[in-house]
Design a protein around this motif. Sequence first.
Motif, PDB file in Angstrom:
ATOM      1  N   ILE A 555       0.857  -1.188   0.000  1.00 50.52           N
ATOM      2  CA  ILE A 555       0.000   0.000   0.000  1.00 50.52           C
ATOM      3  C   ILE A 555       0.894   1.239   0.000  1.00 50.52           C
ATOM      4  O   ILE A 555       1.758   1.370   0.872  1.00 50.52           O
ATOM      5  CB  ILE A 555      -0.916   0.029   1.236  1.00 50.52           C
ATOM      6  CG1 ILE A 555      -1.866  -1.174   1.219  1.00 50.52           C
ATOM      7  CG2 ILE A 555      -1.714   1.336   1.290  1.00 50.52           C
ATOM      8  CD1 ILE A 555      -2.737  -1.278   2.447  1.00 50.52           C
ATOM      9  N   PRO A 556       0.707   2.163  -0.951  1.00 53.40           N
ATOM     10  CA  PRO A 556       1.465   3.413  -0.929  1.00 53.40           C
ATOM     11  C   PRO A 556       0.718   4.478  -0.124  1.00 53.40           C
ATOM     12  O   PRO A 556      -0.517   4.544  -0.157  1.00 53.40           O
ATOM     13  CB  PRO A 556       1.523   3.798  -2.415  1.00 53.40           C
ATOM     14  CG  PRO A 556       0.229   3.284  -2.970  1.00 53.40           C
ATOM     15  CD  PRO A 556      -0.109   2.038  -2.176  1.00 53.40           C
ATOM     16  N   PHE A 557       1.479   5.312   0.581  1.00 51.06           N
ATOM     17  CA  PHE A 557       0.910   6.451   1.304  1.00 51.06           C
ATOM     18  C   PHE A 557       1.521   7.724   0.726  1.00 51.06           C
ATOM     19  O   PHE A 557       2.745   7.879   0.688  1.00 51.06           O
ATOM     20  CB  PHE A 557       1.192   6.340   2.803  1.00 51.06           C
ATOM     21  CG  PHE A 557       0.351   5.303   3.485  1.00 51.06           C
ATOM     22  CD1 PHE A 557      -0.872   5.633   4.050  1.00 51.06           C
ATOM     23  CD2 PHE A 557       0.772   3.979   3.545  1.00 51.06           C
ATOM     24  CE1 PHE A 557      -1.658   4.669   4.668  1.00 51.06           C
ATOM     25  CE2 PHE A 557      -0.007   3.005   4.157  1.00 51.06           C
ATOM     26  CZ  PHE A 557      -1.232   3.345   4.720  1.00 51.06           C
ATOM     27  N   PHE A 558       0.648   8.625   0.279  1.00 54.75           N
ATOM     28  CA  PHE A 558       1.099   9.846  -0.392  1.00 54.75           C
ATOM     29  C   PHE A 558       0.904  11.069   0.497  1.00 54.75           C
ATOM     30  O   PHE A 558       0.003  11.122   1.339  1.00 54.75           O
ATOM     31  CB  PHE A 558       0.336  10.028  -1.708  1.00 54.75           C
ATOM     32  CG  PHE A 558       0.473   8.857  -2.646  1.00 54.75           C
ATOM     33  CD1 PHE A 558       1.727   8.468  -3.100  1.00 54.75           C
ATOM     34  CD2 PHE A 558      -0.634   8.125  -3.042  1.00 54.75           C
ATOM     35  CE1 PHE A 558       1.865   7.387  -3.954  1.00 54.75           C
ATOM     36  CE2 PHE A 558      -0.505   7.040  -3.894  1.00 54.75           C
ATOM     37  CZ  PHE A 558       0.746   6.673  -4.357  1.00 54.75           C
ATOM     38  N   LYS A 559       1.775  12.058   0.279  1.00 53.10           N
ATOM     39  CA  LYS A 559       1.721  13.290   1.066  1.00 53.10           C
ATOM     40  C   LYS A 559       0.544  14.162   0.603  1.00 53.10           C
ATOM     41  O   LYS A 559       0.174  14.157  -0.569  1.00 53.10           O
ATOM     42  CB  LYS A 559       3.035  14.062   0.909  1.00 53.10           C
ATOM     43  CG  LYS A 559       4.255  13.317   1.461  1.00 53.10           C
ATOM     44  CD  LYS A 559       4.228  13.247   2.976  1.00 53.10           C
ATOM     45  CE  LYS A 559       5.474  12.599   3.549  1.00 53.10           C
ATOM     46  NZ  LYS A 559       5.493  11.139   3.408  1.00 53.10           N
ATOM     47  N   PRO A 560      -0.030  14.963   1.535  1.00 52.65           N
ATOM     48  CA  PRO A 560      -1.155  15.836   1.183  1.00 52.65           C
ATOM     49  C   PRO A 560      -0.675  17.110   0.472  1.00 52.65           C
ATOM     50  O   PRO A 560      -0.758  18.224   1.008  1.00 52.65           O
ATOM     51  CB  PRO A 560      -1.785  16.147   2.543  1.00 52.65           C
ATOM     52  CG  PRO A 560      -0.630  16.121   3.486  1.00 52.65           C
ATOM     53  CD  PRO A 560       0.290  15.039   2.986  1.00 52.65           C
ATOM     54  N   ASP A 585      -1.023  10.477   3.933  1.00 55.70           N
ATOM     55  CA  ASP A 585      -0.472  10.905   5.220  1.00 55.70           C
ATOM     56  C   ASP A 585      -1.033  12.289   5.546  1.00 55.70           C
ATOM     57  O   ASP A 585      -0.365  13.298   5.328  1.00 55.70           O
ATOM     58  CB  ASP A 585       1.058  11.031   5.131  1.00 55.70           C
ATOM     59  CG  ASP A 585       1.766   9.705   5.249  1.00 55.70           C
ATOM     60  OD1 ASP A 585       1.330   8.875   6.035  1.00 55.70           O
ATOM     61  OD2 ASP A 585       2.764   9.525   4.538  1.00 55.70           O
ATOM     62  N   VAL A 586      -2.247  12.370   6.066  1.00 56.81           N
ATOM     63  CA  VAL A 586      -2.827  13.695   6.274  1.00 56.81           C
ATOM     64  C   VAL A 586      -2.050  14.508   7.298  1.00 56.81           C
ATOM     65  O   VAL A 586      -2.091  15.746   7.293  1.00 56.81           O
ATOM     66  CB  VAL A 586      -4.315  13.599   6.696  1.00 56.81           C
ATOM     67  CG1 VAL A 586      -5.157  13.116   5.539  1.00 56.81           C
ATOM     68  CG2 VAL A 586      -4.492  12.705   7.907  1.00 56.81           C
ATOM     69  N   THR A 601       2.681  21.299   1.278  1.00 56.71           N
ATOM     70  CA  THR A 601       1.644  20.382   1.746  1.00 56.71           C
ATOM     71  C   THR A 601       0.681  21.168   2.623  1.00 56.71           C
ATOM     72  O   THR A 601       1.074  22.136   3.294  1.00 56.71           O
ATOM     73  CB  THR A 601       2.238  19.219   2.552  1.00 56.71           C
ATOM     74  OG1 THR A 601       3.048  19.738   3.612  1.00 56.71           O
ATOM     75  CG2 THR A 601       3.085  18.315   1.670  1.00 56.71           C
ATOM     76  N   VAL A 602      -0.581  20.754   2.612  1.00 61.97           N
ATOM     77  CA  VAL A 602      -1.611  21.504   3.340  1.00 61.97           C
ATOM     78  C   VAL A 602      -2.606  20.529   3.968  1.00 61.97           C
ATOM     79  O   VAL A 602      -2.683  19.365   3.582  1.00 61.97           O
ATOM     80  CB  VAL A 602      -2.375  22.463   2.399  1.00 61.97           C
ATOM     81  CG1 VAL A 602      -1.469  23.556   1.864  1.00 61.97           C
ATOM     82  CG2 VAL A 602      -3.020  21.692   1.249  1.00 61.97           C
ATOM     83  N   THR A 603      -3.366  21.046   4.935  1.00 61.11           N
ATOM     84  CA  THR A 603      -4.479  20.256   5.452  1.00 61.11           C
ATOM     85  C   THR A 603      -5.536  20.137   4.355  1.00 61.11           C
ATOM     86  O   THR A 603      -5.623  20.978   3.461  1.00 61.11           O
ATOM     87  CB  THR A 603      -5.102  20.928   6.681  1.00 61.11           C
ATOM     88  OG1 THR A 603      -5.509  22.261   6.326  1.00 61.11           O
ATOM     89  CG2 THR A 603      -4.110  21.000   7.825  1.00 61.11           C
ATOM     90  N   LYS A 604      -6.320  19.083   4.425  1.00 61.36           N
ATOM     91  CA  LYS A 604      -7.349  18.835   3.415  1.00 61.36           C
ATOM     92  C   LYS A 604      -8.730  18.835   4.058  1.00 61.36           C
ATOM     93  O   LYS A 604      -8.919  18.255   5.142  1.00 61.36           O
ATOM     94  CB  LYS A 604      -7.121  17.477   2.740  1.00 61.36           C
ATOM     95  CG  LYS A 604      -5.793  17.355   1.994  1.00 61.36           C
ATOM     96  CD  LYS A 604      -5.761  18.245   0.756  1.00 61.36           C
ATOM     97  CE  LYS A 604      -4.454  18.116   0.004  1.00 61.36           C
ATOM     98  NZ  LYS A 604      -4.382  19.034  -1.151  1.00 61.36           N
TER      99      LYS A 604
END
Length: 752
Positions: A555-560, A585-586, A601-604
Amino acid sequence: MSKMFEGKGVVIIGGGRLQLPVIEKAREQGAKVIVVDRNPEAPGVKKADIYVPSSTMDAEATAELLFQIAREKQPIHGVLTVGTDASYTVAVCAKKLGVPGIEPEVALRATDKHLMRQTLRQARVPVPDFEMVDTYSRAIEVFERLGGDCVVKPVDNMGARGVRRVSTLEDLKEACDLAFRYTRSGRILIEQYIDGVELSIDALVIEDEIVITGIADRIIEYAPYFVETGHILPSQMPQEVILSGLDVFQRGVRALGIRFGAAKGDIKVTPTGSFVGEIAARLSGGFMSTHTYPYATGVDLMENILRLHLGMGLGDVIPKRSWVSIERAIIPPLGIVENIMGEEEAKAIEHVRDVIVEVKVGDRVREPQNNLDKAGHVIVCAPTFREALHASHQAVRAVKVDTKPLEEDIVNVSVVLERARTRFHGQCFVCPDCDGVKCRGMVPGVGGVGLGTGFIRAVERLRRWDVVPSYLHQASVVDLRTHFLGMELSMPVIPAPITGAITNLGGAISELELARAIVKGANQAGVFGTVGDGATPTKYRIGIRVILENFGLAIPFFKPRMDNAMIVERMLAAEEVGAIAVGIDVDAASFVTMEMKKQSTVTKSIEEIASLMEKVKLPFILKGILSPLDAKLACEIGVSALVVSNHGGRVSDATIAPVDALPRIREVVGDMPLILDGGIRSGWDIVRALALGADLVMVGRPVMIYAVGNGVAGVRYYLENLKREFRKALSLVGASTVEEIKRKKDILYERL
């Protein structure tokens, strides 16, 4: 009804498993088959009308024996081979017998790796820089001239036997000794290492026309060796990659002078262009020409290669379908084979065509160093890539080759940890207790940000829970298996996504080697792996490549990232290679190394997350959740699972410890799968996490340390040891299954 090759005499050089399909096809169509092999027990020998006991490498002796047979016993109309480097013998025999074939000097250029590279370089076909040597002292000179990152190989062997990558002078002697052991001529080749994707290309050649009959992605693993653990046909690479590799292959075939028969190429494609690895004057081995291409297309290559060599021209080579076929190696843990199970179960899986087990009880399984060091293969074919991927990993997991490790196969932990400590160059201290104290504030590095208290507290707060044991019970047989997203895992533990091999690990290991070690080691321990995104914008491609190599079992985890289009691009790439799920990765909305690389990167918002979820059909995971409100919102939009994590204390040193957030989040999410990431260091920690509400746990830094110290074997050892600890801990609290421990809330006592 007459058969196609009725009355024809055909010689097949080689009687092994790879030649068996062409032998059987020739017999099926009425030919008289003469098989040449020095091994009278070879499987193809038993199918022969006439057996010639001669070495496939002894061209002149074989030609003389065949000439006598043609004169006294059976007229011979064609000579060929498939899947083995006997093309020089084929050419010499064809010339002696006056049947169709290439000139012996052409076959020699396509067999001798040094002569091949000289010819290609003169024709301006790209090859790695190289030199041929016959002494170790000369090897040192060439190694230094080429810049120190090289591949050492014998000039006259196949199947990656004797081939090894060398990055330091310390390893050069061992690599040269290995290559000299596998060369018949006493010559070895040292060439510049080229990093890139590998294509395997097959072609039939007639009257200078090159008819492509297969382009596959080669899966190469077990560095510093080059072991092909599978291939995917047709290639799943972008069209520009395929066209670049195809152009160099065709130029190479013409430069070598292969104008009849077959050609097989291993081509490396890099961002700066394509390079020839090997080109042989034959169809490929490794089940590509005999199994995966015919399965995927409906084209019978064995019939066509026989037609060519019998002077009958090409038959029908137009594909009848466009399916996807995958061959995947079975590579069990090291040791002596004690039991083999699951062959029939694997064969019954939809889309599985072949299950081939090469080992038997009592055989020794070693760490693979070449393409012969495999315990077996599964071959699947399905209408779509995703269906084929799913069938391939189902089949591999169904075939169970149980081994008992020998003393020499057991990982020496002190050696592994000392090696890791040396390689880290002070970026990680490899502490006996990985608790974040000594590396506090080391970001970049492996520590926690600021005062390091986020990392330290994650470990401390988990350990404040004492476990109440139970000894009066019958839980002596413990089943550690669990399920997640429809997959069975051998235990409720997976590695955490780790990147930053250069930035955080001081170059202790390459990004590709790190990802490969973690994913492959996890897969061998019976769980799936994870890969990270990283600060460098293109780094995600490494993780995608490793997911592809491991048939989707990660499973890949991507940056926000601020640009949602970049996230979608990454998720679609993961979906294309068959990943189990995708995650974000929130909590990396504010991350030191991302800021260093000027990556925003930012909050979503929950609406943005919902929109991203709609872009892929895969299960969707949010990592970095510590707030019950965030968890509730994620539940409402249908997120598949949550990872309760503070990112190893690398985002802030002020956040709540993951284990403290876990029970509160469980209250609001009901049965949604929860993964606890933070502070897991032992089997008892797993018990604590599950009793507090987790379904799975993630382990980060210790897995990373063992990956640096001993690659795939190190990660596998660490996870298997954790499995042993967890089994013992479950038994000592009176639980026989993972589900049972989740219900035992009374086994924990909180120290205040």
